[in-house]
Design a protein around this motif. Sequence first.
Motif, mmCIF file in Angstrom:
data_model
loop_
_atom_site.group_PDB
_atom_site.id
_atom_site.type_symbol
_atom_site.label_atom_id
_atom_site.label_comp_id
_atom_site.label_asym_id
_atom_site.label_seq_id
_atom_site.Cartn_x
_atom_site.Cartn_y
_atom_site.Cartn_z
ATOM 1 N N PRO A 249 3.328 -1.554 -5.668
ATOM 2 C CA PRO A 249 2.495 -2.710 -6.014
ATOM 3 C C PRO A 249 2.692 -3.909 -5.100
ATOM 4 O O PRO A 249 1.807 -4.760 -4.998
ATOM 5 C CB PRO A 249 2.951 -3.037 -7.448
ATOM 6 C CG PRO A 249 4.335 -2.487 -7.542
ATOM 7 C CD PRO A 249 4.365 -1.268 -6.673
ATOM 8 N N GLY A 250 3.824 -3.984 -4.425
ATOM 9 C CA GLY A 250 4.071 -5.126 -3.552
ATOM 10 C C GLY A 250 3.854 -4.803 -2.087
ATOM 11 O O GLY A 250 3.346 -3.741 -1.726
ATOM 12 N N LEU B 224 4.505 -3.644 1.624
ATOM 13 C CA LEU B 224 5.317 -2.587 2.214
ATOM 14 C C LEU B 224 6.309 -3.179 3.215
ATOM 15 O O LEU B 224 5.996 -4.148 3.922
ATOM 16 C CB LEU B 224 4.446 -1.559 2.927
ATOM 17 C CG LEU B 224 3.459 -0.750 2.075
ATOM 18 C CD1 LEU B 224 2.665 0.202 2.971
ATOM 19 C CD2 LEU B 224 4.166 0.015 0.975
ATOM 20 N N SER B 225 7.482 -2.566 3.285
ATOM 21 C CA SER B 225 8.442 -2.956 4.317
ATOM 22 C C SER B 225 7.955 -2.422 5.657
ATOM 23 O O SER B 225 7.088 -1.530 5.711
ATOM 24 C CB SER B 225 9.815 -2.371 3.998
ATOM 25 O OG SER B 225 9.784 -0.946 4.142
ATOM 26 N N PRO B 226 8.464 -2.933 6.768
ATOM 27 C CA PRO B 226 8.051 -2.397 8.081
ATOM 28 C C PRO B 226 8.271 -0.885 8.178
ATOM 29 O O PRO B 226 7.457 -0.174 8.777
ATOM 30 C CB PRO B 226 8.938 -3.159 9.062
ATOM 31 C CG PRO B 226 9.230 -4.455 8.377
ATOM 32 C CD PRO B 226 9.353 -4.112 6.916
ATOM 33 N N GLU B 227 9.371 -0.391 7.588
ATOM 34 C CA GLU B 227 9.655 1.040 7.637
ATOM 35 C C GLU B 227 8.630 1.827 6.808
ATOM 36 O O GLU B 227 8.165 2.902 7.233
ATOM 37 C CB GLU B 227 11.065 1.321 7.123
ATOM 38 C CG GLU B 227 12.185 0.758 7.984
ATOM 39 C CD GLU B 227 12.375 -0.742 7.813
ATOM 40 O OE1 GLU B 227 13.031 -1.362 8.674
ATOM 41 O OE2 GLU B 227 11.867 -1.299 6.802
ATOM 42 N N GLU B 228 8.271 1.304 5.641
ATOM 43 C CA GLU B 228 7.277 1.966 4.786
ATOM 44 C C GLU B 228 5.901 1.962 5.439
ATOM 45 O O GLU B 228 5.170 2.958 5.380
ATOM 46 C CB GLU B 228 7.221 1.274 3.425
ATOM 47 C CG GLU B 228 8.467 1.491 2.576
ATOM 48 C CD GLU B 228 8.511 0.590 1.363
ATOM 49 O OE1 GLU B 228 9.132 0.972 0.354
ATOM 50 O OE2 GLU B 228 7.916 -0.527 1.420
ATOM 51 N N PHE B 229 5.546 0.841 6.062
ATOM 52 C CA PHE B 229 4.241 0.757 6.722
ATOM 53 C C PHE B 229 4.181 1.743 7.882
ATOM 54 O O PHE B 229 3.148 2.407 8.097
ATOM 55 C CB PHE B 229 4.006 -0.668 7.218
ATOM 56 C CG PHE B 229 2.628 -0.890 7.773
ATOM 57 C CD1 PHE B 229 1.499 -0.712 6.982
ATOM 58 C CD2 PHE B 229 2.449 -1.280 9.093
ATOM 59 C CE1 PHE B 229 0.225 -0.916 7.496
ATOM 60 C CE2 PHE B 229 1.182 -1.479 9.616
ATOM 61 C CZ PHE B 229 0.069 -1.297 8.804
ATOM 62 N N ALA B 230 5.262 1.866 8.629
ATOM 63 C CA ALA B 230 5.298 2.829 9.732
ATOM 64 C C ALA B 230 5.160 4.249 9.205
ATOM 65 O O ALA B 230 4.500 5.093 9.845
ATOM 66 C CB ALA B 230 6.613 2.677 10.512
ATOM 67 N N LEU B 231 5.713 4.522 8.038
ATOM 68 C CA LEU B 231 5.596 5.849 7.441
ATOM 69 C C LEU B 231 4.146 6.141 7.054
ATOM 70 O O LEU B 231 3.631 7.237 7.323
ATOM 71 C CB LEU B 231 6.504 5.940 6.212
ATOM 72 C CG LEU B 231 6.531 7.283 5.468
ATOM 73 C CD1 LEU B 231 7.035 8.387 6.400
ATOM 74 C CD2 LEU B 231 7.411 7.178 4.228
ATOM 75 N N VAL B 232 3.483 5.159 6.436
ATOM 76 C CA VAL B 232 2.088 5.342 6.050
ATOM 77 C C VAL B 232 1.216 5.598 7.280
ATOM 78 O O VAL B 232 0.284 6.412 7.244
ATOM 79 C CB VAL B 232 1.576 4.115 5.265
ATOM 80 C CG1 VAL B 232 0.061 4.186 5.071
ATOM 81 C CG2 VAL B 232 2.269 4.016 3.909
ATOM 82 N N PRO C 196 5.510 9.761 0.320
ATOM 83 C CA PRO C 196 5.948 9.654 -1.075
ATOM 84 C C PRO C 196 5.013 8.768 -1.907
ATOM 85 O O PRO C 196 4.533 7.724 -1.427
ATOM 86 C CB PRO C 196 7.342 9.019 -0.958
ATOM 87 C CG PRO C 196 7.808 9.340 0.421
ATOM 88 C CD PRO C 196 6.565 9.343 1.270
ATOM 89 N N ASP C 197 4.755 9.187 -3.156
ATOM 90 C CA ASP C 197 3.900 8.399 -4.040
ATOM 91 C C ASP C 197 4.454 6.994 -4.242
ATOM 92 O O ASP C 197 3.682 6.037 -4.418
ATOM 93 C CB ASP C 197 3.755 9.095 -5.397
ATOM 94 C CG ASP C 197 2.919 10.364 -5.316
ATOM 95 O OD1 ASP C 197 2.186 10.513 -4.319
ATOM 96 O OD2 ASP C 197 2.993 11.189 -6.243
ATOM 97 N N ALA C 198 5.768 6.865 -4.254
ATOM 98 C CA ALA C 198 6.379 5.546 -4.454
ATOM 99 C C ALA C 198 5.969 4.563 -3.363
ATOM 100 O O ALA C 198 5.879 3.353 -3.603
ATOM 101 C CB ALA C 198 7.903 5.675 -4.483
#
Length: 415
Positions: A219-220, A222-230, A212-214
């Motif tokens: 700008p801040g 990433l959460s652990p879940e977001e980093f794992a997604l990336v 997701p673009d979001a």
Amino acid sequence: MALKTVSAAEVRLGMFIHGFEGSWWEHPFWRTRFLLTDREDLEKLRAFQGGVIIDVARSQAPSSDSDTLSSAIRDGNEAEPHRPSPAFSPKRPLPGSPAARFSADQAEAAALVAGALDTVRNTFDDVRLGRAVAHEKVAALVDDIAGQLDRNASALLRVLQLKSKHQYTYLHSVAVCTLMVNLARHLAMDDEAVRTLGLAGLLHDVGKVAIPDAVLDKPGRLSPEEFALVRTHPEEGVALLREDGAMPPLAIEVCLHHHERWDGNGYPHGLKADAISLPARMGAICDVYDALTSHRAYKRAWLPARALGAMWSWDGHFDRELLFQFMRSINLYPPGMLVRLASDRLALVLDNGGRATRTRLLVFHSFADGSALTPKTLVLSAGTEEDKVVGVVQREDAPSTIPSLDLYPPVAVTN
């Protein structure tokens, strides 16, 4: 644009090759657009079985072939005028001056980058929708990038650093393609490898279409879940690329492993050292360098010298010998590095004053006779013939008296 298709047997020196009929993997050159001036290239082309597309308006007639080309031009249409990107408005230097030539090259580079943005965006859309990559369009873009590197590499690299955070995903791919082609040619790789590495650079981050673009533009931190997604984007990209049966394995390899690290702490497979293929190691360096020197939602762009200094200091992140070759390919080095020159002299890299296209050196020692030299500043710009860097010298192997960087502050930058 005046295009005409002829057989390979009809091709003559002085013709401008615009492309080839059939698959872009079958013709004898990694570039598809170039002025044919070399007889060895002419003989190689004569062995090609398909049609050759000639741009008669850009062809030049040597004396022996003037009649052939003149008739071809009479059959063609008048060439379209070149229109540089309206987003780029250089100052107006004196006509014919080096600055004027550089400005013209930079305007041409800006127009190329503007077109590349659309090509990469459309390519990513095709991959996301399960359509095959338009190899002819991608090949033409890689060829155009290579041609601009031939004319003025500094102009193209400078324009690519101007991308905004909103263009990042797509123009980052163009920049990595450019850096990959430049590095591959510096390493004297064969034509097919250079061509494929350009394609790999364009597609290395295609898996980000699944993120997701979001998350990508957050700008801040990433959460652990977001980093794992990336971190899933290499495998997501490979799954998409494998849908295209014509996709070269090398491009898939770079997509999958450009986040592996020399010390084994990368992802997705934790490969270490030589277990990481050379193309993937190249991709890792080009990817990180462009990321550091680009504006992002969460950071400002770093100057190239700062980026190289940081990359050199990250022990275990990159193949250091390859990273040094990357520096040589763009003719930039971090301040404080000790380097050996082709003239068999020792030099200290100085702060370059914010300039992105040159390296300032302090030459202070001769290896030839083992003696100190009166310190002298030397500027290595793109295309310089005076001297060049050929190696790195470790501090422990250097003479005991190394000039201090504090004695040589940054110079004022006027442009």
